[in-house]
Design a protein around this motif. Sequence first.
Motif, mmCIF file in Angstrom:
data_model
loop_
_atom_site.group_PDB
_atom_site.id
_atom_site.type_symbol
_atom_site.label_atom_id
_atom_site.label_comp_id
_atom_site.label_asym_id
_atom_site.label_seq_id
_atom_site.Cartn_x
_atom_site.Cartn_y
_atom_site.Cartn_z
ATOM 1 N N PRO A 51 0.822 -1.218 0.000
ATOM 2 C CA PRO A 51 0.000 0.000 0.000
ATOM 3 C C PRO A 51 0.853 1.264 0.000
ATOM 4 O O PRO A 51 2.018 1.262 0.389
ATOM 5 C CB PRO A 51 -0.792 -0.116 1.301
ATOM 6 C CG PRO A 51 0.111 -0.890 2.206
ATOM 7 C CD PRO A 51 0.860 -1.857 1.323
ATOM 8 N N ASP A 53 -0.652 4.088 1.449
ATOM 9 C CA ASP A 53 -1.430 4.889 2.390
ATOM 10 C C ASP A 53 -1.094 4.456 3.821
ATOM 11 O O ASP A 53 -1.145 3.267 4.137
ATOM 12 C CB ASP A 53 -2.924 4.683 2.127
ATOM 13 C CG ASP A 53 -3.808 5.631 2.912
ATOM 14 O OD1 ASP A 53 -3.370 6.119 3.977
ATOM 15 O OD2 ASP A 53 -4.945 5.887 2.482
ATOM 16 N N ASP A 55 -2.852 4.743 6.385
ATOM 17 C CA ASP A 55 -4.050 4.250 7.060
ATOM 18 C C ASP A 55 -4.529 2.912 6.507
ATOM 19 O O ASP A 55 -5.606 2.437 6.889
ATOM 20 C CB ASP A 55 -5.176 5.285 6.950
ATOM 21 C CG ASP A 55 -4.876 6.546 7.746
ATOM 22 O OD1 ASP A 55 -4.314 6.429 8.850
ATOM 23 O OD2 ASP A 55 -5.198 7.649 7.261
ATOM 24 N N ASP A 56 -3.763 2.313 5.634
ATOM 25 C CA ASP A 56 -4.154 1.018 5.093
ATOM 26 C C ASP A 56 -4.215 -0.012 6.222
ATOM 27 O O ASP A 56 -3.354 -0.041 7.108
ATOM 28 C CB ASP A 56 -3.140 0.567 4.035
ATOM 29 C CG ASP A 56 -3.634 -0.627 3.235
ATOM 30 O OD1 ASP A 56 -3.538 -1.768 3.735
ATOM 31 O OD2 ASP A 56 -4.116 -0.419 2.111
ATOM 32 N N SER A 99 6.939 -0.852 -0.091
ATOM 33 C CA SER A 99 6.343 0.250 0.655
ATOM 34 C C SER A 99 6.922 0.275 2.061
ATOM 35 O O SER A 99 6.980 -0.756 2.738
ATOM 36 C CB SER A 99 4.817 0.111 0.724
ATOM 37 O OG SER A 99 4.243 0.271 -0.564
ATOM 38 N N GLN A 157 2.499 17.969 0.017
ATOM 39 C CA GLN A 157 1.224 17.270 0.176
ATOM 40 C C GLN A 157 0.123 18.190 0.680
ATOM 41 O O GLN A 157 -0.999 18.145 0.174
ATOM 42 C CB GLN A 157 1.377 16.096 1.147
ATOM 43 C CG GLN A 157 0.060 15.356 1.393
ATOM 44 C CD GLN A 157 0.218 14.118 2.256
ATOM 45 O OE1 GLN A 157 1.298 13.535 2.353
ATOM 46 N NE2 GLN A 157 -0.859 13.693 2.887
ATOM 47 N N GLN A 242 5.386 6.758 -4.984
ATOM 48 C CA GLN A 242 4.032 6.921 -4.473
ATOM 49 C C GLN A 242 4.134 7.129 -2.966
ATOM 50 O O GLN A 242 5.191 6.934 -2.377
ATOM 51 C CB GLN A 242 3.169 5.694 -4.786
ATOM 52 C CG GLN A 242 2.962 5.430 -6.263
ATOM 53 C CD GLN A 242 2.182 4.151 -6.512
ATOM 54 O OE1 GLN A 242 1.644 3.536 -5.588
ATOM 55 N NE2 GLN A 242 2.118 3.736 -7.765
ATOM 56 N N GLY A 243 3.032 7.527 -2.352
ATOM 57 C CA GLY A 243 3.026 7.657 -0.904
ATOM 58 C C GLY A 243 2.448 8.972 -0.431
ATOM 59 O O GLY A 243 2.449 9.966 -1.155
ATOM 60 N N VAL A 244 1.976 8.952 0.802
ATOM 61 C CA VAL A 244 1.427 10.134 1.454
ATOM 62 C C VAL A 244 1.749 10.051 2.939
ATOM 63 O O VAL A 244 2.204 9.020 3.446
ATOM 64 C CB VAL A 244 -0.104 10.255 1.259
ATOM 65 C CG1 VAL A 244 -0.462 10.509 -0.195
ATOM 66 C CG2 VAL A 244 -0.811 9.016 1.776
ATOM 67 N N ALA A 246 0.421 11.268 7.100
ATOM 68 C CA ALA A 246 -0.695 11.647 7.970
ATOM 69 C C ALA A 246 -0.116 12.061 9.314
ATOM 70 O O ALA A 246 0.770 11.381 9.848
ATOM 71 C CB ALA A 246 -1.673 10.482 8.141
#
Length: 308
Positions: A51, A53, A55-56, A99, A157, A242-244, A246
């Motif tokens: 993933p 994310d 929060d996955d 990831s 972001q 990819q990636g974000v 939080a």
Amino acid sequence: MRALDPQVRRRTLLQGTALAAMAWVARPVLRRAQAQQAVAAITAKAVDRAPADPDDPIWPGMVGTPIPLNPQNRALPRLTEAGASSVDLKAVYDADRISILIEWPDAHKDADLGTVMQYRDGVAVMFPEDPAVGATSILMGIRGRAVVIYHWKADWQFAQLHDVDEAYPNMYADWYQGSGVEAGEISEATDYLSAGRPEFLTAAAVDNDLADPRAQASIGPVQKMRAEGFGTIEPNDVQDAQGVGAWEDGAWRIVISMPRKQTNFTWEEGSPLPVALAVWDGSRNERNGQKAFSEWQEMSLGAVEALP
């Protein structure tokens, strides 16, 4: 045995005392140096889908590896203390991608860079561009032995278009020359690039991604870079990250996802690869070389293959 001359004996005792004192003073320094050499064995777990994310639902079931960080005290501008002292790292991989989830406490979410003397939070993962050519320097590589860096930037972001008018919502200006907007309106950086005169934003006009919000939106919050030592870092020709991130309850959780197939090698199962991390705390004015960093760590996809 011939007795020592009293003056020689006194000099010898003083020298011995001085050396003992220096050794005692050096002990904390030696302990810090030894701590900086600590190597963690990071094992990425195979999953059906890696993933991008934080929060996955896959992440809570993964075991993290603590990675100690040190203030960048090897080259100017040095730090004596950094905001982050360690991170917790989890890693997974599928057939195509790796990831990495990086977590650390940070009391402030530093993403809005609308005024002078504000700096962003960030985190980066670094590894050799071509492991086959041999070891390279932790200080962003050396000539002929480059490193690849995946760098997540908080403002890319959360605040790509955050400007002075967002920092000061009641500001007013008669007219911004060359912006392409009507008199009385506050212009954005993108106005100069799309409707006005781009040369008024010189860096963005010559394709500097750090100054061009359009490029940032296209790339996303994780930028792929390469370097062969100090002062050589530049965007990679291919942007495949990819990636974000939080931020919640005083802590960051950032996912950086990258393809297993890189330009010069492929991350194979069972083969360890050196990786290193860097963290920037914007509220402590950390930027550029002022950061927390790890030593090279050993990361493998799945269990390391035993030697024959």
